[in-house]
Write a protein that holds these residues in place. Structure first.
Motif, PDB file in Angstrom:
ATOM      1  N   GLU A  18       0.842  -1.204   0.000  1.00  0.00           N
ATOM      2  CA  GLU A  18       0.000   0.000   0.000  1.00  0.00           C
ATOM      3  C   GLU A  18       0.872   1.247   0.000  1.00  0.00           C
ATOM      4  OE1 GLU A  18      -3.027   0.157   2.997  1.00  0.00           O
ATOM      5  OE2 GLU A  18      -3.422  -1.988   2.843  1.00  0.00           O
ATOM      6  N   ALA A  21       1.987   2.718  -3.392  1.00  0.00           N
ATOM      7  CA  ALA A  21       1.055   3.592  -4.102  1.00  0.00           C
ATOM      8  C   ALA A  21       0.669   4.813  -3.285  1.00  0.00           C
ATOM      9  CB  ALA A  21      -0.205   2.806  -4.483  1.00  0.00           C
ATOM     10  N   ASN A  22       0.816   4.735  -1.964  1.00  0.00           N
ATOM     11  CA  ASN A  22       0.464   5.841  -1.074  1.00  0.00           C
ATOM     12  C   ASN A  22       1.621   6.086  -0.118  1.00  0.00           C
ATOM     13  OD1 ASN A  22      -0.693   7.749   0.568  1.00  0.00           O
ATOM     14  ND2 ASN A  22      -2.166   6.365   1.521  1.00  0.00           N
ATOM     15  N   ASP A  24       2.432   8.291   1.811  1.00  0.00           N
ATOM     16  CA  ASP A  24       2.128   8.851   3.126  1.00  0.00           C
ATOM     17  C   ASP A  24       2.151   7.780   4.208  1.00  0.00           C
ATOM     18  OD1 ASP A  24       1.834  11.533   2.500  1.00  0.00           O
ATOM     19  OD2 ASP A  24      -0.242  11.291   1.897  1.00  0.00           O
ATOM     20  N   LEU A  25       2.065   6.512   3.811  1.00  0.00           N
ATOM     21  CA  LEU A  25       2.065   5.424   4.785  1.00  0.00           C
ATOM     22  C   LEU A  25       3.469   5.045   5.249  1.00  0.00           C
ATOM     23  CD1 LEU A  25      -0.599   3.038   3.175  1.00  0.00           C
ATOM     24  CD2 LEU A  25      -0.935   4.673   5.032  1.00  0.00           C
ATOM     25  N   SER A 168       7.207   2.497  -6.301  1.00  0.00           N
ATOM     26  CA  SER A 168       7.100   3.923  -5.987  1.00  0.00           C
ATOM     27  C   SER A 168       7.944   4.756  -6.948  1.00  0.00           C
ATOM     28  CB  SER A 168       7.556   4.180  -4.547  1.00  0.00           C
ATOM     29  OG  SER A 168       6.596   3.753  -3.617  1.00  0.00           O
ATOM     30  N   ARG A 274       5.421  12.199   0.546  1.00  0.00           N
ATOM     31  CA  ARG A 274       4.578  11.704  -0.542  1.00  0.00           C
ATOM     32  C   ARG A 274       5.398  11.314  -1.768  1.00  0.00           C
ATOM     33  NH1 ARG A 274       2.178  16.423   0.651  1.00  0.00           N
ATOM     34  NH2 ARG A 274       2.570  17.264  -1.394  1.00  0.00           N
ATOM     35  N   ASP A 275       6.594  11.922  -1.918  1.00  0.00           N
ATOM     36  CA  ASP A 275       7.301  11.721  -3.182  1.00  0.00           C
ATOM     37  C   ASP A 275       8.800  11.521  -2.986  1.00  0.00           C
ATOM     38  OD1 ASP A 275       8.099  14.235  -2.412  1.00  0.00           O
ATOM     39  OD2 ASP A 275       7.275  15.281  -4.139  1.00  0.00           O
TER      40      ASP A 275
END
Length: 376
Positions: A18, A21-22, A24-25, A168, A274-275
């Motif tokens: 997860e 793709a996200n 923030d986790l 990612s 986030r990136d």
């Protein structure tokens, strides 16, 4: 003692994917993984292309900021020893360093031990994206070395972390390509560049501006104006030294007679959790040397990591509106707009409204023969 009952179960593995793709986790995930070895927290950072990008659990975030800003990331004896060893799994300090190195290396004596840290377990991961990933979990000095049992808990997770990180990075590359395509739609030639000067994404308008730019061997970018190319080199060097904030730089690109042909805007990409694996470090944009009305709010969001609300405020100020006029147009209070404007200043690197107007309006359309430009 290791925490009991936390195994590499399907739920934890699911969270790893997860996070691909996200992102923030990742901070929370690193904290959970750190519990497997009774660590204070964890860090994941990518080194490649001349820059270093990282994410950390909340407990390790300030430590990592200091580690980077003080230059220890370039003197990381753990990572250097691990790279020489090329171990296929997680290793502790004792696996890669001698007792003398652990006792005397400045990284331990000057950085970790004064903070109450000093023991770690980590792994190097090569996800075939051009970067080297380092994942590390730091343990309090008072708790003693990380026991070998921690490897039995972390090693099964390593392939999943590697695949998630590679995904990612791939998504980040697609984001870079999408950014240049979006800029092309409003007539702005753009390229996303790594800190080593390598172009990873460029739209056709940028490639067509061969009188201004050259993409040389190994996709290395050069500006044909000597002064502009010198500024590009300086900005990229600053990024490599990790001493550059979000401030954009602009330079006129001139012909042999000194006439301005275009403006090159060099916009460092803002980093966040986030990136952190996005491979680009800098966006290079070309604009005609004239005043335009500025790009749509969505472009400001992408370039400076603005929220939608902040981008609308920036766009309004860029069109010459006062704070009160922006507030009325957005049905907000002037106090709210001022708060959002402060955030815009921080992210764009400007310190007053006049400079923000200049910055926003400078992104005008650029006439090319590529057939991509549209009216603003």
């Amino acid at each position: 003692m290791l925490l009991g009952g936390m195994q590499a179960d399907a739920e934890l593995i699911g969270t790893i994917y997860e996070a691909a793709a996200n992102p923030d986790l990742w901070p929370g995930l690193l904290a959970d993984l750190g519990q497997l070895c009774d660590a204070e927290g964890g860090v994941l950072f990518a080194v490649g292309g001349g820059s270093s990008r990282w994410v950390a659990s909340e407990s390790m975030r300030q430590h990592m900021i200091d580690f980077v800003e003080q230059g220890w990331v370039l003197r990381n004896c753990r990572a250097e020893a691990g790279l020489r060893l090329r171990a296929g799994g997680f290793v502790t300090d004792q696996d890669v360093l001698t007792p003398v190195e652990i006792e005397t290396h400045p990284m331990f004596t000057e950085f970790f031990r004064p903070r109450g840290l000093g023991w770690s377990i980590g792994s190097l991961i090569m996800p075939l994206t051009g970067d080297m990933l380092v994942i590390s979990f730091d343990r309090l000095l008072s708790k003693g070395p990380v026991p070998n049992e921690a490897k039995l808990l972390l090693d099964p997770l390593r392939p999943h972390i590697a695949r998630a990180a590679a995904l990612s990075a791939r998504l980040g590359l697609e984001h870079a390509r999408g950014m240049t395509a979006a800029l092309a739609m409003i007539g702005i030639p753009a390229a996303v560049v790594r800190a080593n000067g390598r172009v990873i994404a460029a739209n056709r308008s940028f490639e067509a501006a061969s009188h201004l730019v050259a993409i040389r061997a190994h996709d290395h970018l050069r500006l044909k104006d000597a002064r502009g190319d010198a500024l590009l080199t300086e900005v990229l060097n600053s990024i490599r030294r990790m001493r550059l904030g979000a401030q954009p730089y602009s330079v006129a690109l001139r012909d042999g007679d000194g006439a301005a042909l275009a403006i090159a805007h060099l916009v460092p990409l803002v980093r966040s959790s986030r990136d952190f694996l996005t491979p680009g470090d800098l966006v290079v944009l070309l604009a005609e040397p004239k005043t335009g009305i500025g790009p749509p709010a969505s472009i400001l969001e992408a370039l400076f990591d603005l929220t939608p609300a902040e981008a609308k405020v920036a766009g309004g100020i860029g069109r010459g509106m006062s704070v009160d006029e922006v507030a009325a147009s957005l049905s907000l209070s002037p106090a709210t707009v001022r708060t959002q404007l402060k955030a815009v200043f921080a992210k764009t690197g400007v310190d007053r409204q006049a400079r923000l107007v200049t910055l926003v309006t400078s992104f005008s359309t650029f006439s090319t023969s590529g057939g991509e430009q549209t009216s603003l």
